[in-house]
Design a protein around this motif. Structure first.
Motif, PDB file in Angstrom:
ATOM      1  N   MET A 136      -7.443  49.535   2.348  1.00  0.00           N
ATOM      2  CA  MET A 136      -8.626  49.604   3.152  1.00  0.00           C
ATOM      3  C   MET A 136      -8.724  50.226   4.211  1.00  0.00           C
ATOM      4  SD  MET A 136     -11.021  46.215   3.857  1.00  0.00           S
ATOM      5  CE  MET A 136     -10.325  45.453   5.577  1.00  0.00           C
ATOM      6  N   SER A 137      -9.806  51.113   4.453  1.00  0.00           N
ATOM      7  CA  SER A 137      -9.754  51.950   5.877  1.00  0.00           C
ATOM      8  C   SER A 137     -11.083  51.879   6.475  1.00  0.00           C
ATOM      9  CB  SER A 137      -9.812  53.544   5.411  1.00  0.00           C
ATOM     10  OG  SER A 137     -10.786  53.866   4.408  1.00  0.00           O
ATOM     11  N   CYS A 138     -11.431  52.206   7.450  1.00  0.00           N
ATOM     12  CA  CYS A 138     -12.482  52.141   8.483  1.00  0.00           C
ATOM     13  C   CYS A 138     -13.668  52.788   7.641  1.00  0.00           C
ATOM     14  CB  CYS A 138     -12.360  52.815   9.515  1.00  0.00           C
ATOM     15  SG  CYS A 138     -11.159  51.940  10.832  1.00  0.00           S
ATOM     16  N   ARG A 139     -14.895  52.223   7.863  1.00  0.00           N
ATOM     17  CA  ARG A 139     -16.124  52.926   7.292  1.00  0.00           C
ATOM     18  C   ARG A 139     -16.193  52.575   5.687  1.00  0.00           C
ATOM     19  NH1 ARG A 139     -18.477  57.113  11.156  1.00  0.00           N
ATOM     20  NH2 ARG A 139     -17.655  56.513  12.980  1.00  0.00           N
TER      21      ARG A 139
ATOM     22  N   LEU B 174     -16.965  47.569   1.096  1.00  0.00           N
ATOM     23  CA  LEU B 174     -16.303  46.583   0.295  1.00  0.00           C
ATOM     24  C   LEU B 174     -17.042  45.250  -0.091  1.00  0.00           C
ATOM     25  CD1 LEU B 174     -13.292  46.052  -0.790  1.00  0.00           C
ATOM     26  CD2 LEU B 174     -12.751  44.940   1.405  1.00  0.00           C
ATOM     27  N   ASP B 175     -17.043  44.765  -1.247  1.00  0.00           N
ATOM     28  CA  ASP B 175     -17.488  43.490  -1.556  1.00  0.00           C
ATOM     29  C   ASP B 175     -16.618  42.429  -0.952  1.00  0.00           C
ATOM     30  OD1 ASP B 175     -18.437  41.380  -2.470  1.00  0.00           O
ATOM     31  OD2 ASP B 175     -18.344  41.611  -4.638  1.00  0.00           O
ATOM     32  N   LEU B 176     -17.028  41.874   0.176  1.00  0.00           N
ATOM     33  CA  LEU B 176     -15.871  41.152   0.738  1.00  0.00           C
ATOM     34  C   LEU B 176     -15.625  39.694  -0.076  1.00  0.00           C
ATOM     35  CD1 LEU B 176     -14.613  40.182   3.505  1.00  0.00           C
ATOM     36  CD2 LEU B 176     -16.509  39.138   4.159  1.00  0.00           C
ATOM     37  N   ALA B 177     -16.477  39.206  -0.772  1.00  0.00           N
ATOM     38  CA  ALA B 177     -16.420  37.993  -1.698  1.00  0.00           C
ATOM     39  C   ALA B 177     -15.248  38.395  -2.822  1.00  0.00           C
ATOM     40  CB  ALA B 177     -17.574  37.447  -2.278  1.00  0.00           C
ATOM     41  N   SER B 178     -15.561  39.589  -3.463  1.00  0.00           N
ATOM     42  CA  SER B 178     -14.566  40.060  -4.370  1.00  0.00           C
ATOM     43  C   SER B 178     -13.214  40.275  -3.971  1.00  0.00           C
ATOM     44  CB  SER B 178     -15.105  41.205  -4.936  1.00  0.00           C
ATOM     45  OG  SER B 178     -14.060  41.888  -5.891  1.00  0.00           O
TER      46      SER B 178
END
Length: 164
Positions: free
Chosen positions: A1-4, A7-11
Motif C-alpha cells: 500500500m502506498s500513499c494516494r 483501496l477498498d478498506l473492507a476488502s
C-alpha cells in the motif's frame, strides 16, 4: 500500500484477516506435526499479503511475524525463526519505546532461539538487553518475580545448573 493509492478498506481488512488466519493455522499445524512445504509457503505468502495491506509498523504485522517465528522454531528452522523474531522486535520498537515490557518478552524468545542455534555470544548480548528492561519494571525483585530469568541467565553465561 502506498500513499494516494485507492483501496477498498473492507476488502483489505477481510483479506488481512484471512491472511492472519492462515498464519495462525500454520502455527497450529506445527503443534500437531502436520507441517508441509505447502503450509510453509501459504504462511509466508500470507505474511507478504499482510505486509502489503497493513502499515509497516502495525501491531497486526508484529503479531504475524511473531507467529511465523514461533512456528519456524517449533519445526526446527531456527534461522527463519530468528529472522522473523527480529522483524517482530523491530516493529515493536517502533510501536512502543525501546524499553517497553512487550519488547522484553520478544527478546526472551530471541534468546531461546539463539541458544538453540548455539550462538552463545548473541544470546548473552540479547539477554543483557532483556535483563536491563526487566530491572526497569521489576527492580531488584525481578529474579524473585520471574524465576525463569535466573535459569536463563545461568544458561547464557554457561554456568552449570545447580539447585539453589
Amino acid at each position: 500500500m502506498s500513499c494516494r493509492s485507492q483501496l477498498d478498506l473492507a476488502s483489505a481488512v477481510a483479506t488481512s484477516d484471512r491472511a492472519a488466519s492462515k498464519i495462525n493455522r500454520f502455527k497450529e499445524l506445527t503443534v500437531i506435526d502436520k507441517v508441509s512445504e505447502v503450509s510453509v509457503t501459504d504462511a509466508l505468502q500470507s505474511l507478504e499479503q499482510i505486509k502489503k495491506l497493513r502499515h509497516p509498523y502495525s501491531k497486526a504485522l508484529a503479531q504475524a511475524e511473531d507467529m511465523i517465528a514461533e512456528a519456524f522454531a517449533k519445526i526446527g528452522d531456527q534461522g527463519q525463526a530468528e529472522k522473523h523474531c527480529e522483524d517482530s522486535i523491530k516493529i515493536l520498537k517502533k510501536l512502543y519505546h525501546p524499553k517497553h515490557i512487550a519488547i522484553v518478552h520478544e527478546l526472551i524468545k530471541l534468546v531461546s532461539i539463539k541458544l538453540s542455534m548455539g550462538d552463545m555470544a548473541s544470546a548473552e548480548a540479547t539477554f543483557a538487553q532483556a535483563e536491563a528492561i526487566f530491572s526497569l519494571y521489576y527492580g531488584p525483585d525481578a529474579l524473585r518475580i520471574l524465576p525463569y530469568i535466573d535459569v536463563l541467565k545461568r544458561t547464557v553465561s554457561g554456568q552449570i545448573f545447580e539447585a539453589p
